[in-house]
Design a protein around this motif. Structure first.
Motif, PDB file in Angstrom:
ATOM      1  N   GLU A 294      -5.559   3.164  -6.154  1.00 47.07           N
ATOM      2  CA  GLU A 294      -6.559   2.124  -5.858  1.00 47.07           C
ATOM      3  C   GLU A 294      -6.474   1.644  -4.414  1.00 47.07           C
ATOM      4  OE1 GLU A 294      -7.636  -0.399  -9.634  1.00 47.07           O
ATOM      5  OE2 GLU A 294      -5.474  -0.093  -9.666  1.00 47.07           O
ATOM      6  N   VAL A 295      -6.375   2.628  -3.521  1.00 50.13           N
ATOM      7  CA  VAL A 295      -6.467   2.333  -2.086  1.00 50.13           C
ATOM      8  C   VAL A 295      -7.462   3.316  -1.476  1.00 50.13           C
ATOM      9  CG1 VAL A 295      -4.060   1.544  -2.011  1.00 50.13           C
ATOM     10  CG2 VAL A 295      -4.611   3.895  -1.380  1.00 50.13           C
ATOM     11  N   GLU A 296      -7.875   3.036  -0.263  1.00 46.20           N
ATOM     12  CA  GLU A 296      -8.835   3.922   0.392  1.00 46.20           C
ATOM     13  C   GLU A 296      -8.178   5.234   0.811  1.00 46.20           C
ATOM     14  OE1 GLU A 296     -12.085   3.672   0.673  1.00 46.20           O
ATOM     15  OE2 GLU A 296     -11.845   1.902  -0.576  1.00 46.20           O
ATOM     16  N   LEU A 297      -8.989   6.280   0.776  1.00 42.58           N
ATOM     17  CA  LEU A 297      -8.515   7.615   1.131  1.00 42.58           C
ATOM     18  C   LEU A 297      -7.817   7.647   2.481  1.00 42.58           C
ATOM     19  CD1 LEU A 297      -8.449  10.741   0.927  1.00 42.58           C
ATOM     20  CD2 LEU A 297     -10.801  10.744   1.743  1.00 42.58           C
TER      21      LEU A 297
ATOM     22  N   TYR B  88      -3.044   7.468   7.204  1.00 43.80           N
ATOM     23  CA  TYR B  88      -2.570   6.444   8.150  1.00 43.80           C
ATOM     24  C   TYR B  88      -1.075   6.173   7.965  1.00 43.80           C
ATOM     25  CZ  TYR B  88      -1.794   1.994  10.444  1.00 43.80           C
ATOM     26  OH  TYR B  88      -1.282   0.997  11.223  1.00 43.80           O
ATOM     27  N   HIS B  89      -0.647   6.053   6.719  1.00 40.79           N
ATOM     28  CA  HIS B  89       0.746   5.654   6.479  1.00 40.79           C
ATOM     29  C   HIS B  89       1.728   6.829   6.471  1.00 40.79           C
ATOM     30  CE1 HIS B  89       0.175   1.399   5.763  1.00 40.79           C
ATOM     31  NE2 HIS B  89      -0.881   1.667   5.021  1.00 40.79           N
TER      32      HIS B  89
ATOM     33  N   PRO C 237       0.171  13.949   7.476  1.00 40.24           N
ATOM     34  CA  PRO C 237      -0.340  15.047   6.664  1.00 40.24           C
ATOM     35  C   PRO C 237       0.200  15.007   5.232  1.00 40.24           C
ATOM     36  CG  PRO C 237       0.461  15.854   8.775  1.00 40.24           C
ATOM     37  CD  PRO C 237       0.865  14.419   8.677  1.00 40.24           C
ATOM     38  N   LYS C 238      -0.487  15.692   4.361  1.00 44.74           N
ATOM     39  CA  LYS C 238      -0.151  15.697   2.935  1.00 44.74           C
ATOM     40  C   LYS C 238       1.293  16.129   2.698  1.00 44.74           C
ATOM     41  CE  LYS C 238      -1.732  17.769  -1.416  1.00 44.74           C
ATOM     42  NZ  LYS C 238      -2.583  18.840  -2.013  1.00 44.74           N
ATOM     43  N   LYS C 239       1.731  17.130   3.420  1.00 39.09           N
ATOM     44  CA  LYS C 239       3.097  17.617   3.222  1.00 39.09           C
ATOM     45  C   LYS C 239       4.137  16.536   3.524  1.00 39.09           C
ATOM     46  CE  LYS C 239       6.222  21.391   4.569  1.00 39.09           C
ATOM     47  NZ  LYS C 239       6.350  22.643   5.339  1.00 39.09           N
ATOM     48  N   GLU C 240       3.858  15.714   4.527  1.00 37.31           N
ATOM     49  CA  GLU C 240       4.776  14.623   4.852  1.00 37.31           C
ATOM     50  C   GLU C 240       4.803  13.573   3.746  1.00 37.31           C
ATOM     51  OE1 GLU C 240       7.031  14.354   7.297  1.00 37.31           O
ATOM     52  OE2 GLU C 240       6.473  16.434   7.649  1.00 37.31           O
ATOM     53  N   LEU C 241       3.654  13.354   3.123  1.00 38.02           N
ATOM     54  CA  LEU C 241       3.622  12.436   1.983  1.00 38.02           C
ATOM     55  C   LEU C 241       4.497  12.972   0.849  1.00 38.02           C
ATOM     56  CD1 LEU C 241       2.572  10.119   0.224  1.00 38.02           C
ATOM     57  CD2 LEU C 241       0.509  11.474  -0.210  1.00 38.02           C
TER      58      LEU C 241
ATOM     59  N   THR D 237       0.823  -1.209   0.000  1.00 37.82           N
ATOM     60  CA  THR D 237       0.000   0.000   0.000  1.00 37.82           C
ATOM     61  C   THR D 237       0.857   1.259   0.000  1.00 37.82           C
ATOM     62  OG1 THR D 237      -1.792  -1.122   1.145  1.00 37.82           O
ATOM     63  CG2 THR D 237      -1.724   1.272   1.304  1.00 37.82           C
ATOM     64  N   GLN D 238       1.894   1.264   0.800  1.00 37.43           N
ATOM     65  CA  GLN D 238       2.790   2.431   0.829  1.00 37.43           C
ATOM     66  C   GLN D 238       3.354   2.747  -0.553  1.00 37.43           C
ATOM     67  OE1 GLN D 238       2.812   0.191   3.345  1.00 37.43           O
ATOM     68  NE2 GLN D 238       3.774   1.008   5.203  1.00 37.43           N
ATOM     69  N   ASP D 239       3.853   1.735  -1.230  1.00 39.01           N
ATOM     70  CA  ASP D 239       4.461   1.984  -2.537  1.00 39.01           C
ATOM     71  C   ASP D 239       3.421   2.406  -3.569  1.00 39.01           C
ATOM     72  OD1 ASP D 239       7.090   1.602  -1.841  1.00 39.01           O
ATOM     73  OD2 ASP D 239       7.071  -0.551  -2.238  1.00 39.01           O
TER      74      ASP D 239
END
Lengths: 231, 231
Positions: A40-43, A48-49, A52-56, A10-12
DNA sequence: GTCTATATGGAGATAGAC
DNA sequence: GTCTATCTCCATATAGAC
Protein backbone atom coordinates in the motif's frame (compact mmCIF):
# COMPACT_ATOMS: atom_id res chain seq x y z
CA UNK A 1 6.91 -5.88 14.55
CA UNK A 2 4.07 -3.40 14.82
CA UNK A 3 0.59 -4.75 15.27
CA UNK A 4 -0.79 -3.01 12.23
CA UNK A 5 1.08 -2.76 8.99
CA UNK A 6 -0.07 0.86 8.70
CA UNK A 7 2.05 1.96 11.63
CA UNK A 8 5.28 0.90 9.96
CA UNK A 9 7.66 3.01 7.95
CA UNK A 10 7.48 2.90 4.19
CA UNK A 11 10.71 0.93 4.07
CA UNK A 12 9.41 -1.76 6.40
CA UNK A 13 6.08 -1.99 4.57
CA UNK A 14 7.96 -2.59 1.32
CA UNK A 15 10.33 -5.09 2.91
CA UNK A 16 7.49 -7.03 4.52
CA UNK A 17 5.50 -7.28 1.32
CA UNK A 18 8.63 -8.25 -0.62
CA UNK A 19 9.48 -10.95 1.89
CA UNK A 20 6.08 -12.59 1.66
CA UNK A 21 5.86 -12.43 -2.11
CA UNK A 22 9.46 -13.41 -2.89
CA UNK A 23 9.08 -16.44 -0.59
CA UNK A 24 6.03 -17.58 -2.51
CA UNK A 25 6.92 -16.77 -6.11
CA UNK A 26 10.67 -16.20 -6.29
CA UNK A 27 12.64 -13.19 -7.45
CA UNK A 28 11.38 -13.11 -11.03
CA UNK A 29 7.88 -14.23 -10.16
CA UNK A 30 7.00 -10.97 -8.44
CA UNK A 31 6.77 -7.48 -9.89
CA UNK A 32 7.49 -4.25 -8.07
CA UNK A 33 3.93 -3.26 -8.92
CA UNK A 34 2.58 -6.20 -6.96
CA UNK A 35 4.92 -5.55 -4.05
CA UNK A 36 4.05 -1.88 -3.72
CA UNK A 37 0.37 -2.67 -4.14
CA UNK A 38 0.48 -5.18 -1.28
CA UNK A 39 2.53 -2.74 0.79
CA UNK A 40 0.00 0.00 0.00
CA UNK A 41 2.65 2.45 -1.12
CA UNK A 42 3.31 4.08 -4.46
CA UNK A 43 5.31 2.19 -7.06
CA UNK A 44 8.02 4.83 -7.28
CA UNK A 45 8.88 4.49 -3.61
CA UNK A 46 10.39 1.04 -4.06
CA UNK A 47 13.05 2.43 -6.36
CA UNK A 48 13.49 5.54 -4.26
CA UNK A 49 14.27 3.62 -1.08
CA UNK A 50 16.03 0.53 -2.39
CA UNK A 51 17.23 1.20 -5.92
CA UNK A 52 16.97 -1.62 -8.47
CA UNK A 53 14.83 -4.68 -7.79
CA UNK A 54 17.83 -6.88 -7.10
CA UNK A 55 18.97 -4.54 -4.33
CA UNK A 56 15.53 -4.75 -2.76
CA UNK A 57 15.81 -8.54 -2.81
CA UNK A 58 19.20 -8.39 -1.11
CA UNK A 59 17.83 -5.93 1.45
CA UNK A 60 15.09 -8.43 2.33
CA UNK A 61 17.68 -11.13 2.91
CA UNK A 62 20.06 -8.90 4.86
CA UNK A 63 17.43 -7.50 7.18
CA UNK A 64 17.15 -10.69 9.25
CA UNK A 65 20.50 -12.31 8.49
CA UNK A 66 22.40 -10.50 11.23
CA UNK A 67 19.89 -11.40 13.92
CA UNK A 68 19.88 -15.04 12.83
CA UNK A 69 23.66 -15.27 12.65
CA UNK A 70 23.96 -13.63 16.04
CA UNK A 71 21.58 -16.14 17.64
CA UNK A 72 23.48 -19.06 16.11
CA UNK A 73 26.81 -17.70 17.15
CA UNK A 74 25.66 -17.23 20.74
CA UNK A 75 24.23 -20.74 20.86
CA UNK A 76 27.50 -22.23 19.60
CA UNK A 77 29.56 -20.19 22.06
CA UNK A 78 27.34 -21.33 24.92
CA UNK A 79 28.42 -24.93 24.45
CA UNK A 80 31.26 -26.25 26.58
CA UNK A 81 34.22 -28.16 25.21
CA UNK A 82 32.52 -31.47 26.05
CA UNK A 83 29.63 -30.78 23.65
CA UNK A 84 28.80 -33.58 21.24
CA UNK A 85 27.86 -33.31 17.62
CA UNK A 86 24.16 -33.46 18.48
CA UNK A 87 24.58 -30.39 20.67
CA UNK A 88 26.38 -28.57 17.89
CA UNK A 89 23.70 -29.42 15.34
CA UNK A 90 21.06 -28.24 17.77
CA UNK A 91 22.85 -24.96 18.38
CA UNK A 92 23.20 -24.35 14.66
CA UNK A 93 19.64 -25.24 13.67
CA UNK A 94 17.49 -24.24 16.64
CA UNK A 95 17.62 -20.46 16.08
CA UNK A 96 16.16 -20.99 12.62
CA UNK A 97 13.47 -23.19 14.15
CA UNK A 98 12.61 -20.78 16.93
CA UNK A 99 12.31 -17.82 14.62
CA UNK A 100 10.35 -19.66 11.95
CA UNK A 101 7.86 -21.08 14.46
CA UNK A 102 7.65 -18.40 17.12
CA UNK A 103 9.18 -15.32 15.48
CA UNK A 104 6.07 -14.17 13.67
CA UNK A 105 4.92 -14.45 10.04
CA UNK A 106 7.84 -12.43 8.73
CA UNK A 107 10.32 -15.00 9.95
CA UNK A 108 8.20 -17.82 8.53
CA UNK A 109 8.38 -16.29 5.07
CA UNK A 110 12.06 -15.56 5.54
CA UNK A 111 12.84 -19.19 6.30
CA UNK A 112 10.98 -20.38 3.22
CA UNK A 113 12.75 -17.79 1.10
CA UNK A 114 16.21 -18.80 2.29
CA UNK A 115 15.34 -22.46 1.71
CA UNK A 116 14.76 -21.73 -1.97
CA UNK A 117 17.77 -19.48 -2.32
CA UNK A 118 20.02 -22.18 -0.86
CA UNK A 119 19.24 -24.59 -3.72
CA UNK A 120 19.63 -22.02 -6.47
CA UNK A 121 23.11 -21.62 -8.01
CA UNK A 122 22.14 -18.10 -8.94
CA UNK A 123 22.29 -16.81 -5.37
CA UNK A 124 25.10 -18.90 -3.95
CA UNK A 125 27.79 -16.24 -4.13
CA UNK A 126 25.85 -13.08 -3.60
CA UNK A 127 23.70 -14.36 -0.73
CA UNK A 128 24.64 -17.71 0.79
CA UNK A 129 28.38 -17.16 0.84
CA UNK A 130 28.35 -13.51 1.81
CA UNK A 131 25.65 -13.75 4.46
CA UNK A 132 25.99 -17.18 6.02
CA UNK A 133 29.48 -18.61 5.52
CA UNK A 134 30.97 -16.95 8.59
CA UNK A 135 28.73 -18.76 11.08
CA UNK A 136 28.89 -21.92 8.98
CA UNK A 137 32.66 -21.88 9.39
CA UNK A 138 32.25 -21.46 13.12
CA UNK A 139 30.01 -24.52 13.27
CA UNK A 140 32.41 -26.54 11.15
CA UNK A 141 35.46 -25.66 13.24
CA UNK A 142 33.64 -26.66 16.42
CA UNK A 143 32.59 -29.91 14.76
CA UNK A 144 36.17 -30.69 13.80
CA UNK A 145 37.04 -30.49 17.50
CA UNK A 146 34.14 -32.74 18.43
CA UNK A 147 35.08 -35.32 15.79
CA UNK A 148 38.88 -35.07 15.83
CA UNK A 149 39.58 -38.35 14.04
CA UNK A 150 37.69 -37.43 10.91
CA UNK A 151 39.10 -36.55 7.54
CA UNK A 152 38.23 -32.84 7.32
CA UNK A 153 36.54 -33.33 3.97
CA UNK A 154 33.96 -35.61 5.54
CA UNK A 155 33.03 -32.84 7.97
CA UNK A 156 32.37 -30.54 5.05
CA UNK A 157 30.27 -33.14 3.28
CA UNK A 158 28.29 -33.84 6.41
CA UNK A 159 27.66 -30.10 6.75
CA UNK A 160 26.51 -30.03 3.14
CA UNK A 161 24.00 -32.79 3.92
CA UNK A 162 22.87 -30.95 7.04
CA UNK A 163 22.09 -27.84 5.02
CA UNK A 164 20.11 -29.88 2.51
CA UNK A 165 18.07 -31.47 5.27
CA UNK A 166 17.46 -28.13 6.98
CA UNK A 167 16.47 -26.30 3.83
CA UNK A 168 14.06 -29.03 2.72
CA UNK A 169 12.45 -28.82 6.15
CA UNK A 170 12.11 -25.05 6.34
CA UNK A 171 10.83 -24.81 2.77
CA UNK A 172 7.58 -26.39 4.05
CA UNK A 173 6.57 -27.62 0.63
CA UNK A 174 3.92 -29.99 2.05
CA UNK A 175 5.03 -32.79 -0.22
CA UNK A 176 5.46 -35.17 2.73
CA UNK A 177 1.95 -34.34 3.94
CA UNK A 178 0.42 -35.90 0.86
CA UNK A 179 2.97 -38.67 0.58
CA UNK A 180 2.31 -39.81 4.14
CA UNK A 181 -1.45 -39.65 3.75
CA UNK A 182 -1.60 -36.88 6.35
CA UNK A 183 0.43 -38.73 8.98
CA UNK A 184 3.18 -36.09 8.78
CA UNK A 185 2.74 -32.36 8.49
CA UNK A 186 5.36 -30.04 6.99
CA UNK A 187 4.16 -27.26 9.24
CA UNK A 188 5.00 -29.15 12.42
CA UNK A 189 8.55 -27.85 12.56
CA UNK A 190 9.03 -28.60 16.26
CA UNK A 191 8.46 -32.29 15.68
CA UNK A 192 10.58 -32.37 12.53
CA UNK A 193 13.43 -30.66 14.32
CA UNK A 194 13.29 -33.21 17.15
CA UNK A 195 13.60 -35.99 14.54
CA UNK A 196 16.24 -34.17 12.54
CA UNK A 197 18.78 -33.92 15.36
CA UNK A 198 19.29 -37.66 15.99
CA UNK A 199 19.08 -38.34 12.26
CA UNK A 200 21.84 -35.90 11.42
CA UNK A 201 23.95 -36.68 14.49
CA UNK A 202 24.01 -40.35 13.51
CA UNK A 203 25.01 -39.37 9.99
CA UNK A 204 27.88 -37.23 11.28
CA UNK A 205 29.07 -40.04 13.55
CA UNK A 206 28.90 -42.60 10.76
CA UNK A 207 30.76 -40.43 8.28
CA UNK A 208 33.18 -38.63 10.60
CA UNK A 209 33.42 -40.76 13.72
CA UNK A 210 36.30 -42.93 14.87
CA UNK A 211 34.75 -46.13 13.50
CA UNK A 212 33.57 -44.47 10.32
CA UNK A 213 32.66 -46.58 7.32
CA UNK A 214 33.64 -43.44 5.43
CA UNK A 215 32.92 -44.58 1.91
CA UNK A 216 30.13 -46.73 0.65
CA UNK A 217 31.71 -47.51 -2.70
CA UNK A 218 34.89 -48.81 -1.11
CA UNK A 219 32.85 -51.43 0.71
CA UNK A 220 30.64 -52.26 -2.21
CA UNK A 221 32.87 -51.97 -5.22
CA UNK A 222 32.92 -55.65 -6.11
CA UNK A 223 29.18 -56.03 -5.75
CA UNK A 224 28.20 -53.35 -8.21
CA UNK A 225 28.82 -54.05 -11.83
CA UNK A 226 27.84 -50.71 -13.24
CA UNK A 227 30.36 -48.61 -11.40
CA UNK A 228 33.03 -46.95 -13.39
CA UNK A 229 36.04 -44.80 -12.99
CA UNK A 230 35.82 -43.41 -9.51
CA UNK A 231 38.68 -43.80 -6.99
CA UNK B 1 21.05 -37.40 -28.03
CA UNK B 2 22.24 -36.37 -31.47
CA UNK B 3 25.79 -35.17 -31.81
CA UNK B 4 24.80 -31.86 -33.30
CA UNK B 5 21.87 -29.84 -32.07
CA UNK B 6 21.03 -29.07 -35.69
CA UNK B 7 20.05 -32.66 -36.40
CA UNK B 8 17.30 -32.66 -33.81
CA UNK B 9 13.64 -32.00 -34.31
CA UNK B 10 12.28 -28.57 -33.51
CA UNK B 11 10.58 -29.94 -30.42
CA UNK B 12 13.80 -31.38 -29.03
CA UNK B 13 15.77 -28.24 -29.80
CA UNK B 14 13.22 -26.21 -27.84
CA UNK B 15 13.14 -28.70 -24.97
CA UNK B 16 16.94 -28.80 -24.74
CA UNK B 17 17.30 -25.04 -24.67
CA UNK B 18 14.47 -24.76 -22.13
CA UNK B 19 16.07 -27.37 -19.90
CA UNK B 20 19.41 -25.57 -19.78
CA UNK B 21 17.94 -22.13 -19.22
CA UNK B 22 15.25 -23.10 -16.72
CA UNK B 23 17.88 -24.95 -14.68
CA UNK B 24 20.02 -21.84 -14.50
CA UNK B 25 17.46 -19.06 -14.11
CA UNK B 26 14.18 -20.64 -13.06
CA UNK B 27 10.76 -20.53 -14.68
CA UNK B 28 10.25 -16.77 -14.52
CA UNK B 29 13.88 -15.92 -15.16
CA UNK B 30 13.78 -17.05 -18.78
CA UNK B 31 11.74 -15.68 -21.67
CA UNK B 32 10.42 -17.64 -24.62
CA UNK B 33 12.41 -15.27 -26.80
CA UNK B 34 15.64 -16.33 -25.14
CA UNK B 35 14.73 -20.00 -25.33
CA UNK B 36 13.89 -19.93 -29.01
CA UNK B 37 16.96 -17.84 -29.74
CA UNK B 38 19.21 -20.41 -28.06
CA UNK B 39 17.35 -23.22 -29.81
CA UNK B 40 17.76 -21.36 -33.10
CA UNK B 41 14.10 -21.62 -33.98
CA UNK B 42 11.45 -18.96 -34.48
CA UNK B 43 9.65 -17.58 -31.45
CA UNK B 44 6.22 -18.65 -32.66
CA UNK B 45 7.22 -22.31 -32.73
CA UNK B 46 7.41 -22.56 -28.96
CA UNK B 47 3.74 -21.76 -28.64
CA UNK B 48 2.84 -23.84 -31.68
CA UNK B 49 4.42 -27.01 -30.31
CA UNK B 50 3.90 -26.65 -26.55
CA UNK B 51 1.19 -24.08 -25.93
CA UNK B 52 1.63 -21.69 -22.98
CA UNK B 53 4.99 -21.29 -21.29
CA UNK B 54 3.93 -23.27 -18.24
CA UNK B 55 3.10 -26.25 -20.43
CA UNK B 56 6.55 -26.07 -21.97
CA UNK B 57 8.05 -26.13 -18.49
CA UNK B 58 6.02 -29.21 -17.58
CA UNK B 59 7.01 -30.86 -20.86
CA UNK B 60 10.68 -30.37 -19.94
CA UNK B 61 10.11 -32.07 -16.60
CA UNK B 62 8.01 -34.90 -18.02
CA UNK B 63 10.42 -35.75 -20.82
CA UNK B 64 12.94 -37.44 -18.53
CA UNK B 65 10.72 -38.29 -15.54
CA UNK B 66 9.53 -41.62 -16.94
CA UNK B 67 13.02 -42.84 -17.73
CA UNK B 68 14.27 -41.86 -14.27
CA UNK B 69 11.33 -43.44 -12.48
CA UNK B 70 11.72 -46.59 -14.52
CA UNK B 71 15.40 -46.91 -13.59
CA UNK B 72 14.64 -46.40 -9.92
CA UNK B 73 11.82 -48.87 -9.94
CA UNK B 74 13.97 -51.54 -11.59
CA UNK B 75 16.78 -50.94 -9.08
CA UNK B 76 14.39 -51.33 -6.16
CA UNK B 77 12.84 -54.49 -7.62
CA UNK B 78 16.28 -55.98 -8.12
CA UNK B 79 16.89 -56.04 -4.38
CA UNK B 80 16.13 -59.22 -2.49
CA UNK B 81 14.13 -59.34 0.73
CA UNK B 82 17.32 -59.30 2.79
CA UNK B 83 18.31 -55.84 1.48
CA UNK B 84 19.26 -53.30 4.13
CA UNK B 85 18.40 -49.66 4.26
CA UNK B 86 21.74 -48.71 2.67
CA UNK B 87 20.88 -50.88 -0.34
CA UNK B 88 17.49 -49.26 -0.63
CA UNK B 89 18.93 -45.76 -0.45
CA UNK B 90 21.47 -46.69 -3.09
CA UNK B 91 18.79 -48.09 -5.39
CA UNK B 92 16.70 -44.95 -5.01
CA UNK B 93 19.51 -42.44 -5.48
CA UNK B 94 21.97 -44.09 -7.87
CA UNK B 95 19.88 -43.67 -11.06
CA UNK B 96 19.84 -39.93 -10.47
CA UNK B 97 23.61 -40.02 -9.95
CA UNK B 98 24.33 -42.11 -13.03
CA UNK B 99 22.24 -39.94 -15.31
CA UNK B 100 23.52 -36.66 -13.90
CA UNK B 101 27.17 -37.72 -14.18
CA UNK B 102 27.20 -40.00 -17.21
CA UNK B 103 23.91 -39.28 -18.97
CA UNK B 104 25.07 -36.22 -20.88
CA UNK B 105 24.62 -32.47 -20.37
CA UNK B 106 20.85 -32.68 -20.69
CA UNK B 107 20.59 -34.89 -17.64
CA UNK B 108 22.96 -32.65 -15.72
CA UNK B 109 20.69 -29.65 -16.28
CA UNK B 110 17.65 -31.76 -15.52
CA UNK B 111 19.03 -32.79 -12.14
CA UNK B 112 19.78 -29.20 -11.21
CA UNK B 113 16.31 -28.14 -12.33
CA UNK B 114 14.54 -30.80 -10.26
CA UNK B 115 16.67 -29.85 -7.25
CA UNK B 116 15.28 -26.33 -7.37
CA UNK B 117 11.72 -27.42 -8.06
CA UNK B 118 11.81 -29.73 -5.04
CA UNK B 119 12.33 -26.82 -2.63
CA UNK B 120 9.71 -24.58 -4.17
CA UNK B 121 6.16 -24.83 -2.79
CA UNK B 122 4.91 -23.56 -6.12
CA UNK B 123 5.69 -26.80 -7.96
CA UNK B 124 5.02 -29.35 -5.24
CA UNK B 125 1.62 -30.44 -6.45
CA UNK B 126 1.92 -30.05 -10.16
CA UNK B 127 5.37 -31.59 -10.51
CA UNK B 128 6.80 -33.36 -7.45
CA UNK B 129 3.62 -35.13 -6.42
CA UNK B 130 2.37 -35.99 -9.88
CA UNK B 131 5.70 -37.10 -11.33
CA UNK B 132 7.65 -38.62 -8.46
CA UNK B 133 5.37 -39.76 -5.65
CA UNK B 134 4.68 -43.20 -7.14
CA UNK B 135 8.30 -44.35 -6.96
CA UNK B 136 8.78 -42.55 -3.66
CA UNK B 137 5.97 -44.64 -2.22
CA UNK B 138 7.61 -47.79 -3.53
CA UNK B 139 10.86 -46.85 -1.77
CA UNK B 140 9.02 -46.06 1.45
CA UNK B 141 7.08 -49.34 1.49
CA UNK B 142 10.28 -51.32 0.99
CA UNK B 143 11.93 -49.32 3.76
CA UNK B 144 9.09 -50.11 6.14
CA UNK B 145 9.81 -53.81 5.56
CA UNK B 146 13.54 -53.28 6.17
CA UNK B 147 12.89 -51.36 9.39
CA UNK B 148 9.80 -53.14 10.73
CA UNK B 149 10.02 -51.84 14.28
CA UNK B 150 9.78 -48.19 13.35
CA UNK B 151 6.89 -45.87 13.84
CA UNK B 152 5.79 -45.30 10.25
CA UNK B 153 5.97 -41.55 10.65
CA UNK B 154 9.68 -41.74 11.31
CA UNK B 155 10.14 -43.50 7.98
CA UNK B 156 8.39 -40.62 6.25
CA UNK B 157 10.50 -38.06 8.05
CA UNK B 158 13.68 -39.91 7.20
CA UNK B 159 12.60 -39.96 3.57
CA UNK B 160 11.97 -36.22 3.77
CA UNK B 161 15.55 -35.73 5.03
CA UNK B 162 16.88 -37.99 2.29
CA UNK B 163 15.20 -35.86 -0.38
CA UNK B 164 16.68 -32.70 1.12
CA UNK B 165 20.15 -34.20 1.13
CA UNK B 166 19.79 -35.46 -2.43
CA UNK B 167 18.44 -32.22 -3.82
CA UNK B 168 21.12 -30.12 -2.16
CA UNK B 169 23.71 -32.41 -3.72
CA UNK B 170 22.33 -32.46 -7.24
CA UNK B 171 21.74 -28.69 -7.24
CA UNK B 172 25.55 -28.33 -7.44
CA UNK B 173 25.50 -24.82 -6.06
CA UNK B 174 29.26 -24.84 -5.33
CA UNK B 175 28.74 -23.32 -1.92
CA UNK B 176 30.71 -26.11 -0.24
CA UNK B 177 33.59 -25.57 -2.67
CA UNK B 178 34.24 -22.13 -1.29
CA UNK B 179 33.40 -23.03 2.29
CA UNK B 180 35.92 -25.87 2.28
CA UNK B 181 38.62 -23.78 0.66
CA UNK B 182 38.56 -26.05 -2.39
CA UNK B 183 38.88 -29.31 -0.47
CA UNK B 184 35.45 -30.40 -1.63
CA UNK B 185 33.94 -29.98 -5.05
CA UNK B 186 30.19 -29.87 -5.72
CA UNK B 187 30.77 -31.33 -9.15
CA UNK B 188 32.30 -34.54 -7.78
CA UNK B 189 28.97 -36.31 -7.50
CA UNK B 190 30.46 -39.81 -7.40
CA UNK B 191 32.37 -38.99 -4.23
CA UNK B 192 29.44 -37.18 -2.64
CA UNK B 193 27.15 -40.09 -3.37
CA UNK B 194 29.59 -42.51 -1.74
CA UNK B 195 29.56 -40.33 1.39
CA UNK B 196 25.83 -39.80 1.28
CA UNK B 197 24.87 -43.46 1.51
CA UNK B 198 26.45 -44.23 4.91
CA UNK B 199 25.40 -40.81 6.20
CA UNK B 200 21.75 -41.38 5.34
CA UNK B 201 21.73 -45.05 6.28
CA UNK B 202 22.97 -44.20 9.75
CA UNK B 203 20.28 -41.55 10.01
CA UNK B 204 17.57 -44.01 9.05
CA UNK B 205 18.86 -46.57 11.56
CA UNK B 206 19.02 -44.00 14.34
CA UNK B 207 15.55 -42.66 13.68
CA UNK B 208 13.76 -45.84 12.60
CA UNK B 209 15.85 -48.70 13.98
CA UNK B 210 15.04 -51.03 16.86
CA UNK B 211 17.15 -49.07 19.35
CA UNK B 212 16.01 -45.72 18.05
CA UNK B 213 16.47 -42.62 20.13
CA UNK B 214 13.47 -41.41 18.16
CA UNK B 215 13.12 -37.96 19.60
CA UNK B 216 15.82 -35.53 20.61
CA UNK B 217 13.53 -33.24 22.60
CA UNK B 218 12.28 -36.08 24.78
CA UNK B 219 15.83 -36.78 25.91
CA UNK B 220 16.81 -33.18 26.32
CA UNK B 221 13.70 -31.47 27.61
CA UNK B 222 14.96 -30.63 31.05
CA UNK B 223 18.23 -29.24 29.78
CA UNK B 224 16.74 -26.66 27.44
CA UNK B 225 15.18 -23.64 28.99
CA UNK B 226 13.82 -22.03 25.85
CA UNK B 227 11.54 -24.83 24.74
CA UNK B 228 7.87 -24.13 24.80
CA UNK B 229 4.60 -25.74 24.01
CA UNK B 230 5.49 -28.80 22.04
CA UNK B 231 4.39 -32.31 23.11
C1' DG C 1 9.66 11.70 1.29
C1' DT C 2 5.75 11.17 -1.64
C1' DC C 3 2.95 11.68 -5.66
C1' DT C 4 1.60 11.72 -10.90
C1' DA C 5 2.98 10.75 -15.23
C1' DT C 6 5.68 8.62 -18.48
C1' DA C 7 9.83 6.70 -20.91
C1' DT C 8 11.46 2.49 -22.86
C1' DG C 9 11.69 -2.07 -23.45
C1' DG C 10 10.32 -6.90 -23.19
C1' DA C 11 6.94 -10.16 -22.01
C1' DG C 12 3.44 -14.06 -23.77
C1' DA C 13 0.56 -15.11 -27.31
C1' DT C 14 -1.52 -15.28 -32.05
C1' DA C 15 -3.08 -14.14 -37.07
C1' DG C 16 -2.29 -15.23 -41.42
C1' DA C 17 0.87 -15.90 -45.53
C1' DC C 18 3.71 -19.52 -47.29
C1' DG D 1 5.38 -27.00 -39.79
C1' DT D 2 7.46 -22.61 -40.33
C1' DC D 3 7.91 -17.64 -40.89
C1' DT D 4 6.75 -12.51 -40.52
C1' DA D 5 4.40 -9.22 -38.30
C1' DT D 6 1.87 -7.54 -34.69
C1' DC D 7 -1.48 -7.28 -30.66
C1' DT D 8 -1.82 -6.24 -25.91
C1' DC D 9 -0.09 -5.92 -21.65
C1' DC D 10 3.17 -5.37 -18.06
C1' DA D 11 7.88 -4.95 -16.62
C1' DT D 12 11.67 -1.74 -14.44
C1' DA D 13 13.01 2.65 -13.90
C1' DT D 14 12.90 7.68 -13.66
C1' DA D 15 11.56 12.83 -14.26
C1' DG D 16 9.65 16.45 -12.12
C1' DA D 17 5.77 18.73 -9.35
C1' DC D 18 4.50 19.09 -4.57
Amino acid sequence: MARREQELSTQDRILNASETLFAEFGFDGVSLRRITQQAEVELALANYHFGPKKELFLAVVRRRADELNQARSVALDALGPEAGVADLIDAFTRPFLEKSVRGGPGWKSYARLIAQIANSPRWTEVIMASQFDAVATKFIERTKLALPHSDERNIYWAFHFLIGTMMMTFAETQRIDRLSGGRCRSSDLDTIHAKMIPFLAAGFEALCGADSVADWSRNRRSAIGTMKDHP
